[in-house]
Design an enzyme around this catalytic site. Structure first.
Site: not given
Ligand code: ACM
Length: 524
Positions: A182, A319, A255
């Site tokens: 991440d 995201e 991410h």
């Molecule tokens: C998430 O909680 N971004 C999958």
């Protein structure tokens, strides 16, 4: 002795008497090598607390595991049948299953029939190791019963991860989703790209307190950790012995700050210079969508596939903001070259390429539900998480469109949320409110779609995002007993589940936690 089994099996017939494990007992097995493997696992489970030798031998023993034929090939999601029959009588124990997965689940049930001390690490000479006589017939309601652990925000050692897998296996869960990378740290060695570990795994410091609290304060201490490929293989083998599948997640194209920091050519130009992030939240930095970046990702997935035999590979996909692609001249050129009109189609292009790559190698792609935007092949599976924002209608649409679905709803399965009021008395958490009772009320059966579509729900999993979970004790506290509740939701047929009955059994289950030093939340 009333058995306190968790999750509750399909049928439990209590009988008279008890089986007592004797110091000279042997564990027998009848069938293929996989039956011997599970017999060895059982012996290894029972030896420390009993102090007995418990040799494993072919043929009948005091406890006998029976598998008629070798394991068949897994189904198209990578699973084997898990039903088993367990017969405990004063004269001996017989565990039968068609597959070693069934035997592995039955072994966990058998452990729960003994006193909680059986989970101890030290021998207790003279202790009466008795299990009540019962006949159990059992099978899970859902195939995918899992937990996700984020080791990027806070690293956990390989030993801690094995312990995490062992605890989920005790709940007859079968999927460990390992969120390995991440913005805040890259945690898996990739031999072709060593800077991912060398540069991407270390952040300079970490935010103290909540992201929303100003001014931000930092701890001034670097945080790192990265599993070698040998360590990864050790965890995967540990899980495989327990018939738990490890699904790796390498989250992309968002991410990805840690990777872009290590290899800036993956990012969107000079001005988009990320760092291994020291705060939480969504980064604006995403991968560029060059062919060379896709090739980089295929290289690293090739190494991931060598470490992880799972059918599914999780590409994240959540995201991923599009500002950089909107701003970047090069991204606009790539869109024009590929005949794309909207920036989100760049992500869809990338996902489709990875999907084809995985399929050419006999694997399947899994991603968070954002990968639906812009279109993805129905063979890709979708982890539906945004139920609080989008409602359940999109989950119905997803199975109707032919996708297999793993339910990971914030509303029932985000174990990083608070679990009780008043929150001021709880350890700092990301927010939300998810008490055990609400987890237990979760019904993963979709009722508004035809049965053949509803069957595309493979199951569900609990999420342990670790922005605010820095220690193993805190992780235990957030995971349990909520994960115990989820395990029962996914294993036990709806009509057999009663919350009050679950709480009754949870009392005995807590003794198992205590013996193992699991810091489960003491209430409800
Ligand atoms: C998430 O909680 N971004 C999958």
């Amino acid at each position: 002795m009333k058995p306190a089994l968790l999750p509750l099996p399909r049928s439990v017939e209590e009988r008279d008497g008890a089986f007592r494990l004797a110091p000279d007992a042997a564990i027998g097995f009848e069938g293929p090598a996989s039956a011997r493997e599970i017999a060895e696992l059982l012996a290894e489970y029972l030896r420390p607390a009993t102090g007995f030798a418990l040799p494993v031998r072919e043929g009948a023993g005091a406890i006998t595991l029976v598998q008629a034929a070798p394991d068949p090939a897994p189904d198209d999601a990578g699973f084997l049948a898990e039903d088993y029959a367990l017969d405990v009588a004063p004269g001996g124990v017989r565990l039968e299953a068609a597959t070693s997965w069934g035997l592995a689940r039955g072994v966990q049930t058998l452990r729960q029939l003994f006193p909680a001390e059986i989970y101890g690490a030290e021998a207790r000479p003279g202790f009466a190791w008795e299990a009540p006589a019962v006949r159990i017939g059992d099978a899970p309601d859902f195939r995918w019963r899992g937990l996700m652990l984020d080791v990027s925000r806070h690293f956990r050692t390989a030993d801690d991860v094995c312990r995490f897998v062992e605890l989920l296996a005790q709940h007859r869960m079968n999927v460990f989703h390992w969120h390995l990378t991440d913005d805040q740290g890259w945690r898996v060695e990739i031999k072709k790209y060593p800077r991912l570990a060398d540069v991407g795994s270390v952040r300079a410091e970490t935010l103290v307190g909540k992201l929303g609290a100003w001014p931000h304060k930092f701890d001034g201490t670097s945080h790192g950790g990265c599993y070698s490929q040998d360590e990864i293989r050790r965890v995967v083998a540990f899980a495989a012995r327990r018939r738990v599948v490890v699904v790796p997640e390498i989250d992309m194209p968002g991410h990805m700050s840690a990777a872009i920091t290590a290899y800036p050519e993956l990012g969107n130009g000079e001005w988009a210079k990320p760092e291994v992030r020291t705060t939480w939240g969504i980064s604006q930095h995403v991968l560029n969508m060059e062919e060379s970046t896709l090739a980089f990702c295929e290289d690293l997935w090739t190494e991931i596939m060598e470490m992880f035999p799972s059918k599914f590979l999780h590409i994240g996909g959540d995201e991923a903001p599009r500002h950089e692609w909107e701003e970047s001249k090069r991204a606009q050129e790539l869109m024009a070259e590929r005949g794309l009109t909207k920036p989100e189609q760049l992500q869809a292009w990338f996902t489709k390429e990875l999907d084809a790559f995985f399929r050419s190698r006999g694997r399947r792609l899994l991603g968070w539900d954002e990968i639906l935007e812009g279109g993805v092949d129905p063979s890709a599976a979708i982890a539906c998480w945004r139920t609080d924002w989008k409602g359940w209608g999109y989950v119905n649409d997803t199975v109707r469109a032919g996708h297999d679905v793993v339910l990971a709803p914030t509303s029932y399965a985000y174990f990083d949320y608070y679990q009780d009021e008043p929150v001021a008395e709880e350890p700092l958490a990301i927010g939300g409110m998810l008490p055990v009772s609400k987890v237990y009320s979760f019904d993963p059966h979709l009722t508004a779609v035809p049965p053949e579509a509803a069957r595309r729900v493979l199951g569900a999993q609990g999420q342990l995002w670790t922005e605010y979970i820095a220690t193993r004790d805190h992780l235990d506290y957030m995971a349990y007993p909520r994960a115990s509740a989820l395990a029962e939701v996914l294993w036990t047929p709806r009509e057999r589940r009663r919350y009050a009955d679950f709480l009754g059994r949870l009392g005995a289950h807590r003794a198992r936690f205590a013996v193992q030093g699991v810091n489960a939340r003491p209430r409800p």
